[in-house]
Motif scaffolding. Structure first.
Motif, mmCIF file in Angstrom:
data_model
loop_
_atom_site.group_PDB
_atom_site.id
_atom_site.type_symbol
_atom_site.label_atom_id
_atom_site.label_comp_id
_atom_site.label_asym_id
_atom_site.label_seq_id
_atom_site.Cartn_x
_atom_site.Cartn_y
_atom_site.Cartn_z
ATOM 1 N N ALA A 16 0.837 -1.206 0.000
ATOM 2 C CA ALA A 16 0.000 0.000 0.000
ATOM 3 C C ALA A 16 0.872 1.256 0.000
ATOM 4 N N GLU A 17 1.971 1.230 0.765
ATOM 5 C CA GLU A 17 2.872 2.384 0.794
ATOM 6 C C GLU A 17 3.547 2.582 -0.564
ATOM 7 N N MET A 18 3.889 1.504 -1.217
ATOM 8 C CA MET A 18 4.529 1.596 -2.525
ATOM 9 C C MET A 18 3.538 2.069 -3.587
ATOM 10 N N LEU A 19 2.311 1.611 -3.483
ATOM 11 C CA LEU A 19 1.279 2.069 -4.417
ATOM 12 C C LEU A 19 1.038 3.565 -4.251
ATOM 13 N N ALA A 20 1.100 4.040 -3.012
ATOM 14 C CA ALA A 20 0.919 5.467 -2.758
ATOM 15 C C ALA A 20 2.055 6.292 -3.361
ATOM 16 N N GLU A 21 3.207 5.651 -3.568
ATOM 17 C CA GLU A 21 4.357 6.331 -4.172
ATOM 18 C C GLU A 21 4.361 6.217 -5.695
ATOM 19 N N GLY A 22 3.366 5.501 -6.250
ATOM 20 C CA GLY A 22 3.264 5.387 -7.700
ATOM 21 C C GLY A 22 3.664 4.049 -8.281
ATOM 22 N N ALA A 23 3.763 3.019 -7.434
ATOM 23 C CA ALA A 23 4.168 1.699 -7.929
ATOM 24 C C ALA A 23 3.180 1.138 -8.938
ATOM 25 N N ASP A 24 1.907 1.518 -8.826
ATOM 26 C CA ASP A 24 0.910 0.988 -9.759
ATOM 27 C C ASP A 24 1.227 1.397 -11.189
ATOM 28 N N THR A 25 1.769 2.593 -11.376
ATOM 29 C CA THR A 25 2.130 3.061 -12.714
ATOM 30 C C THR A 25 3.268 2.227 -13.286
ATOM 31 N N LEU A 26 4.279 1.935 -12.465
ATOM 32 C CA LEU A 26 5.411 1.136 -12.924
ATOM 33 C C LEU A 26 4.979 -0.289 -13.245
ATOM 34 N N VAL A 27 4.120 -0.858 -12.403
ATOM 35 C CA VAL A 27 3.629 -2.213 -12.642
ATOM 36 C C VAL A 27 2.805 -2.271 -13.916
ATOM 37 N N ALA A 28 1.954 -1.272 -14.123
ATOM 38 C CA ALA A 28 1.082 -1.261 -15.299
ATOM 39 C C ALA A 28 1.879 -1.146 -16.585
ATOM 40 N N VAL A 29 2.930 -0.335 -16.573
ATOM 41 C CA VAL A 29 3.757 -0.157 -17.768
ATOM 42 C C VAL A 29 4.496 -1.460 -18.102
ATOM 43 N N ALA A 30 5.017 -2.127 -17.058
ATOM 44 C CA ALA A 30 5.823 -3.326 -17.277
ATOM 45 C C ALA A 30 4.986 -4.567 -17.488
ATOM 46 N N SER A 31 3.739 -4.553 -16.993
ATOM 47 C CA SER A 31 2.903 -5.750 -17.028
ATOM 48 C C SER A 31 1.544 -5.413 -17.591
ATOM 49 N N PRO A 32 1.394 -5.480 -18.923
ATOM 50 C CA PRO A 32 0.127 -5.121 -19.554
ATOM 51 C C PRO A 32 -1.050 -5.938 -19.053
ATOM 52 N N THR A 33 -0.779 -7.197 -18.608
ATOM 53 C CA THR A 33 -1.851 -8.029 -18.104
ATOM 54 C C THR A 33 -1.586 -8.366 -16.649
ATOM 55 N N PRO A 34 -2.042 -7.492 -15.702
ATOM 56 C CA PRO A 34 -1.730 -7.698 -14.308
ATOM 57 C C PRO A 34 -2.318 -9.005 -13.799
ATOM 58 N N GLY A 35 -1.795 -9.410 -12.635
ATOM 59 C CA GLY A 35 -2.328 -10.620 -12.004
ATOM 60 C C GLY A 35 -1.486 -11.810 -12.323
ATOM 61 N N ARG A 36 -1.831 -12.928 -11.660
ATOM 62 C CA ARG A 36 -0.991 -14.117 -11.799
ATOM 63 C C ARG A 36 -1.887 -15.276 -12.083
#
Length: 312
Positions: free
Chosen positions: A292-312
């Motif tokens: 949650a702390e990392m998402l607040a720092e913008g981690a969701d943007t980095l994950v979305a750019v690197a992983s077009p299809t989120p989830g496992r």
């Protein structure tokens, strides 16, 4: 006498890992163990893992064999196991973890700092690529797939100046002395679950679950629970550059859990690196809180750019 059918990938490393579990079952319980080799999509394909739908490509076939009753236990490298739980299955044991750090195997015995500008460093991991680029060493990251022998051969032949690998794999293969540098987690955090194995069974197979009881290592389970909880909360797939490492350490008031994590861009910038502490009994919550702390720092943007299809 009971015969336990133990499913494994066919690579030398996977067979070595599975043989360790088989030997433990034989010596502890006196049961017969049959190793059943299962071919997975990840083994058959030469595509980059990020383009194949994530880490589940190494475990889906093993899980199908479990559910169908073809095998009784599947042995996975835990970092390959999806964070989404299949209710039909259970991780019955997580043995004591081997060194989770990454390592370098380079020509002429070089370390990262000794590699020349433009040196070709092989890795198929976006996590390693992002953190290597963040170090600003001026090396060229080049893609690589294949087993440990294939990767080391690229260095021996001169095709690559170096490759990055999990030290755990070299240790299990008896080739740890081929590493020219162990990478400090301050420079490169490992993949969540790296160095750990997972013994998975059918959830209703009480007898097999009982056989694996004594193999579980509580500190390892706590650590990887925190790491994988963070990964799940970030909704990060295999192609996302996420590293995490948790450790249980003695504190003034008893055992404490320490979790460090990084989310980066493949170019090396920006990078979000944070840590959290908590009680071992709250491992999943610690991972979720740090995510949650990392998402607040913008981690969701980095994950979305690197992983077009989120989830496992």
């Amino acid at each position: 006498m009971t015969t336990v059918k133990l499913g494994t990938r066919a690579s030398t490393l996977a067979m070595t890992q599975s043989t360790t579990i088989a030997d433990w079952l034989r010596s502890k319980h006196g049961v017969e163990v049959e190793l059943v080799q299962i071919s997975t999509e990840g083994d058959r394909s030469t595509e980059p893992l990020a383009g194949m739908g994530g880490q589940g490509v190494f475990v889906a076939a093993l899980r199908e064999a479990l559910i169908s009753g073809q095998i009784d236990v599947a042995v996975h490298s835990l970092k390959d196991l999806p964070t989404a739980q299949d209710e039909r299955l259970v991780i019955a044991a997580i043995p004591s973890r081997v060194d989770p750090r990454d390592c370098l195997v380079a020509r002429d015995g070089m370390t990262l700092g000794e590699l020349p500008q433009g040196a070709r460093v092989g890795t198929g991991s976006p996590r390693r690529e992002a953190q290597l680029n963040a170090l600003g060493l001026g090396v060229e990251v080049v893609p690589i797939r294949g087993n440990v022998d294939t990767r080391l051969a690229k260095v021996a032949s001169g095709d690559y100046d170096a490759v990055l690998l999990a030290r755990a794999g070299l240790l299990r293969l008896g080739r740890a002395d081929e590493a020219t540098e162990l990478i400090d987690p301050l420079q490169m955090l490992p993949a969540p679950g790296q160095g750990a194995l997972a013994c998975e069974c059918r959830a209703d197979d009480v007898a097999t679950i009982h056989l694996l009881d004594g193999l579980d290592d509580i500190d390892t389970r706590v650590a990887v629970t925190a790491e994988r909880s963070l990964l799940a909360a970030l909704e990060a797939g295999c192609s996302a550059p996420v590293g995490a490492l948790a450790e249980v350490a003695s504190g003034d008031d008893g055992d404490e859990l320490w979790l460090r994590a990084v989310v980066g861009d493949l170019s090396g910038s920006p990078t979000i690196r944070l840590s959290a502490t908590g009680l071992p009994s709250e491992a999943a919550a610690v991972g979720e809180r740090l995510a949650a702390e990392m998402l607040a720092e913008g981690a969701d943007t980095l994950v979305a750019v690197a992983s077009p299809t989120p989830g496992r």
